[in-house]
Design a protein around this motif. Structure first.
Motif, PDB file in Angstrom:
ATOM      1  N   VAL A  35       0.752  -1.212  -0.081  1.00 39.24           N
ATOM      2  CA  VAL A  35      -0.096  -0.002   0.096  1.00 39.24           C
ATOM      3  C   VAL A  35       0.715   1.343  -0.077  1.00 39.24           C
ATOM      4  N   GLY A  36       0.593   2.289  -0.715  1.00 36.06           N
ATOM      5  CA  GLY A  36       1.463   3.442  -0.832  1.00 36.06           C
ATOM      6  C   GLY A  36       0.683   4.526  -1.959  1.00 36.06           C
ATOM      7  N   GLY A  37       1.402   5.623  -1.828  1.00 38.23           N
ATOM      8  CA  GLY A  37       1.051   6.743  -2.723  1.00 38.23           C
ATOM      9  C   GLY A  37       1.852   6.180  -4.097  1.00 38.23           C
ATOM     10  N   GLU A  38       1.372   6.830  -5.220  1.00 38.29           N
ATOM     11  CA  GLU A  38       1.811   6.620  -6.544  1.00 38.29           C
ATOM     12  C   GLU A  38       3.283   6.678  -6.479  1.00 38.29           C
ATOM     13  N   ARG A  39       3.914   7.823  -5.833  1.00 39.35           N
ATOM     14  CA  ARG A  39       5.216   7.992  -5.942  1.00 39.35           C
ATOM     15  C   ARG A  39       6.167   6.790  -5.358  1.00 39.35           C
ATOM     16  N   VAL A  40       5.845   6.472  -4.144  1.00 34.62           N
ATOM     17  CA  VAL A  40       6.524   5.184  -3.472  1.00 34.62           C
ATOM     18  C   VAL A  40       6.140   3.855  -4.067  1.00 34.62           C
ATOM     19  N   LEU A  41       5.061   3.645  -4.677  1.00 33.08           N
ATOM     20  CA  LEU A  41       4.847   2.515  -5.372  1.00 33.08           C
ATOM     21  C   LEU A  41       5.384   2.257  -6.416  1.00 33.08           C
ATOM     22  N   ASP A  42       5.930   3.405  -7.341  1.00 34.50           N
ATOM     23  CA  ASP A  42       6.463   3.451  -8.462  1.00 34.50           C
ATOM     24  C   ASP A  42       7.961   2.731  -8.244  1.00 34.50           C
ATOM     25  N   PRO A  45       8.306  -1.637  -9.256  1.00 32.19           N
ATOM     26  CA  PRO A  45       7.811  -2.009 -10.587  1.00 32.19           C
ATOM     27  C   PRO A  45       7.410  -3.484 -10.525  1.00 32.19           C
ATOM     28  N   ASP A  46       8.249  -4.220  -9.950  1.00 31.33           N
ATOM     29  CA  ASP A  46       8.353  -5.856  -9.939  1.00 31.33           C
ATOM     30  C   ASP A  46       7.486  -6.605  -8.959  1.00 31.33           C
ATOM     31  N   PHE A  47       6.782  -5.807  -8.118  1.00 29.67           N
ATOM     32  CA  PHE A  47       6.050  -6.349  -6.959  1.00 29.67           C
ATOM     33  C   PHE A  47       5.067  -7.303  -7.452  1.00 29.67           C
ATOM     34  N   MET A  48       4.885  -8.487  -6.941  1.00 30.00           N
ATOM     35  CA  MET A  48       4.144  -9.577  -7.520  1.00 30.00           C
ATOM     36  C   MET A  48       2.795  -9.603  -6.838  1.00 30.00           C
ATOM     37  N   GLY A  49       2.574  -9.092  -5.726  1.00 30.74           N
ATOM     38  CA  GLY A  49       1.316  -9.026  -4.988  1.00 30.74           C
ATOM     39  C   GLY A  49       0.314  -8.031  -5.610  1.00 30.74           C
ATOM     40  N   GLU A  50      -0.758  -7.719  -4.626  1.00 31.12           N
ATOM     41  CA  GLU A  50      -1.558  -6.751  -5.180  1.00 31.12           C
ATOM     42  C   GLU A  50      -1.033  -5.417  -4.411  1.00 31.12           C
ATOM     43  N   LYS A  51      -1.206  -4.280  -5.518  1.00 32.16           N
ATOM     44  CA  LYS A  51      -0.881  -2.864  -4.763  1.00 32.16           C
ATOM     45  C   LYS A  51      -2.222  -2.156  -4.497  1.00 32.16           C
ATOM     46  N   ILE A  52      -2.361  -1.507  -3.630  1.00 32.05           N
ATOM     47  CA  ILE A  52      -3.252  -0.676  -3.222  1.00 32.05           C
ATOM     48  C   ILE A  52      -2.804   0.988  -3.288  1.00 32.05           C
ATOM     49  N   GLU A  68      -8.446  -7.172   5.885  1.00 31.78           N
ATOM     50  CA  GLU A  68      -7.222  -7.829   5.000  1.00 31.78           C
ATOM     51  C   GLU A  68      -6.805  -8.781   5.936  1.00 31.78           C
ATOM     52  N   THR A  69      -6.518 -10.082   5.553  1.00 31.12           N
ATOM     53  CA  THR A  69      -6.185 -11.358   6.131  1.00 31.12           C
ATOM     54  C   THR A  69      -4.695 -11.535   5.598  1.00 31.12           C
ATOM     55  N   ARG A  70      -4.204 -10.817   4.824  1.00 31.80           N
ATOM     56  CA  ARG A  70      -2.864 -11.187   4.073  1.00 31.80           C
ATOM     57  C   ARG A  70      -1.810 -10.191   4.761  1.00 31.80           C
ATOM     58  N   ASN A  71      -0.694 -10.577   4.559  1.00 36.14           N
ATOM     59  CA  ASN A  71       0.307  -9.980   5.100  1.00 36.14           C
ATOM     60  C   ASN A  71       0.601  -8.594   4.253  1.00 36.14           C
ATOM     61  N   THR A  72       0.635  -7.503   4.803  1.00 40.96           N
ATOM     62  CA  THR A  72       0.599  -6.279   4.315  1.00 40.96           C
ATOM     63  C   THR A  72       1.604  -5.244   4.841  1.00 40.96           C
ATOM     64  N   VAL A  73       2.240  -4.415   3.690  1.00 41.23           N
ATOM     65  CA  VAL A  73       3.169  -3.274   4.213  1.00 41.23           C
ATOM     66  C   VAL A  73       2.671  -2.114   3.514  1.00 41.23           C
ATOM     67  N   ILE A  74       2.573  -1.180   4.311  1.00 34.15           N
ATOM     68  CA  ILE A  74       2.185   0.134   3.910  1.00 34.15           C
ATOM     69  C   ILE A  74       3.605   1.069   3.880  1.00 34.15           C
ATOM     70  N   LEU A  75       3.631   1.872   2.701  1.00 32.18           N
ATOM     71  CA  LEU A  75       4.722   2.580   2.615  1.00 32.18           C
ATOM     72  C   LEU A  75       4.306   4.111   2.663  1.00 32.18           C
ATOM     73  N   ALA A  76       5.084   4.856   3.562  1.00 30.70           N
ATOM     74  CA  ALA A  76       4.885   6.392   3.625  1.00 30.70           C
ATOM     75  C   ALA A  76       5.961   6.928   3.731  1.00 30.70           C
ATOM     76  N   SER A  77       6.104   8.268   3.189  1.00 32.86           N
ATOM     77  CA  SER A  77       7.408   9.102   3.351  1.00 32.86           C
ATOM     78  C   SER A  77       7.952   9.481   4.450  1.00 32.86           C
ATOM     79  N   GLY A  78       9.406   9.292   4.492  1.00 33.50           N
ATOM     80  CA  GLY A  78       9.788   9.894   5.816  1.00 33.50           C
ATOM     81  C   GLY A  78       9.284   9.118   6.999  1.00 33.50           C
ATOM     82  N   ASP A  79       9.139  10.055   8.088  1.00 30.98           N
ATOM     83  CA  ASP A  79       8.615   9.284   9.376  1.00 30.98           C
ATOM     84  C   ASP A  79       7.223   9.429   9.406  1.00 30.98           C
TER      85      ASP A  79
END
Length: 406
Positions: A35-42, A45-52, A68-79
């Motif tokens: 999970v993340g904003g457009e900039r960080v998800l970019d 590009p080769d991530f195989m799972g679902e992108k939100i 959500e029951t699957r293992n999830t990583v959320i990305l955010a800028s900085g702290d």
């Protein structure tokens, strides 16, 4: 039912993968939802799972992730917990947070200065209104900006309030391809083009003039020769203590005139907001000049109360310096709008207005305390001293009866 899955919130820098520890990269590779904003998800590009993609309000995202029951990583800028999405998500979801350096931390590193003594605030996605009193006198101020509240707009704002004691350090695109940082005077910062991604640090070069509680009457711009259209210093201080202001109080000043009460209230509640009404245009002009001089950014409108009060948020404290002819109607409205544990303070110069005000407050179910202030100031006469009396004033404090715990 407890969902057996891992949900991690990881901070990432503008340098993408280079900002992530090997363990974080492994977690991202192993997770099924990213999970993340457009900039960080970019960056992946080769991530195989679902992108939100995070877009718009966060409540929809929280709803989606809470199921959500699957293992999830959320990305955010900085702290993510520093003016980021982390604070909101951590309240709503069971997540582990792994921060990266905040943009402010990186900016101070570029500047080569410590930052534990800095005042940090944001004008990103929030109005600049009230910033003057929040930062007045502070030696180091770090600000997160946005496209509207840009370094250019900030420079113009600071110059309006005479805050020329500041030099600015602007850090752009930190750790990105077009990283740039440097020092600017306010004049330079107003006209320079900056990247939308920036942090501004203000550093005091000289100590500005500071005003303590009870500013001298002569310091205020006021109508001449109609002297006396100001709440005198001593009465002002007594009235301010009766208002029981907190640092974040929302304050109304009705019949603000020179703005003396509103300005001192703004200094006592720098994290709050002050709203003022004045029916005489020349007085309002003086109020605006005084705001600039004393560095208090309030909302002051030309109106005869109670007109205009509808547009103000409910107050924690109200000061009424003048009521015109509609005192009862005005006080009823103030009693209705006042927040829990709030105070209304009214200054009356005549016993008729004292009586009217007390009756009106009682009719609204409010308790009343009255202080009669009879003061005199010393004045030299030859080599001796005499006293000149100020007009006696009744300082009326009103509050809801059930809140009187004395």
């Amino acid at each position: 039912m407890t969902l057996h899955r891992s949900m991690k919130l990881i901070g990432i820098g503008d340098n993408g993968l280079a900002s992530l520890l090997p363990q974080y990269l492994q977690w991202i590779e192993d997770c099924e939802v990213l999970v993340g904003g457009e900039r960080v998800l970019d960056f992946f590009p080769d991530f195989m799972g679902e992108k939100i993609l995070i877009k718009g309000g966060l409540s929809t995202l929280v709803e989606r992730l809470s199921e959500e029951t699957r293992n999830t990583v959320i990305l955010a800028s900085g702290d993510p917990l520093f003016y980021g999405i982390g604070g909101y998500l951590a309240k709503k979801l069971q997540i582990e947070v792994y921060p990266y350096m905040s943009s402010v931390q990186l900016a101070f590193a570029k500047m080569g200065e410590s930052w534990q003594d800095a005042y940090v605030t944001s004008i990103h996605g929030r109005p600049m209104k009230g910033l003057a009193q929040r930062i007045d006198g502070k030696k180091k101020v770090a600000l997160l900006t946005d496209a509207e509240n840009s370094p250019n707009a900030l420079a113009k704002y600071l110059k309006h309030f005479g805050m020329t004691e500041y030099r600015a350090f602007v850090a752009e695109n930190l750790q990105g391809d077009n990283e740039k940082s440097g020092w600017y005077s306010l004049d330079e910062m107003e006209v320079t083009h900056f990247s939308p991604l920036n942090v501004v640090i203000l550093k005091q070069t000289i100590a500005p003039k500071r005003y303590t509680l009870g500013i001298d009457d002569e310091e205020f711009s006021q109508r001449k020769p109609d002297k006396g259209l100001i709440t005198k210093k001593e009465i002002r201080v007594l009235s301010l203590q009766a208002m029981q202001l907190q640092r974040d109080s929302i304050i109304w000043d009705i019949g603000t005139c020179t703005g003396s009460m509103a300005i001192e209230a703004g200094k006592l509640a720098p994290e709050g907001q002050v709203f003022a009404v004045e029916k005489n245009a020349p007085d309002l002009e003086n109020c605006l000049q005084n705001q600039q001089k004393f560095r208090v950014d309030i909302t002051a409108i030309h109106s005869k109360a109670p007109e205009g009060l509808d547009n103000f948020p409910d107050p924690d404290a109200i000061f009424i310096g003048g009521t015109g002819g509609e005192m009862v109607e005005l006080l009823q409205l103030c009693c209705q709008r006042l927040k829990q544990n709030g105070r209304i303070v009214l200054n009356a110069a005549t016993i008729e207005n004292l009586y009217k005000a007390v009756e009106a407050f009682k009719a609204c179910g409010f308790a009343v305390d009255i202080l009669q202030a009879q003061l005199a100031r010393s004045k030299p006469i030859l080599d001796m001293t005499r006293f000149v009396p100020l007009n006696p004033i009744y300082i009326i404090s009103a509050y809801r009866k059930e809140e009187n715990h004395e």
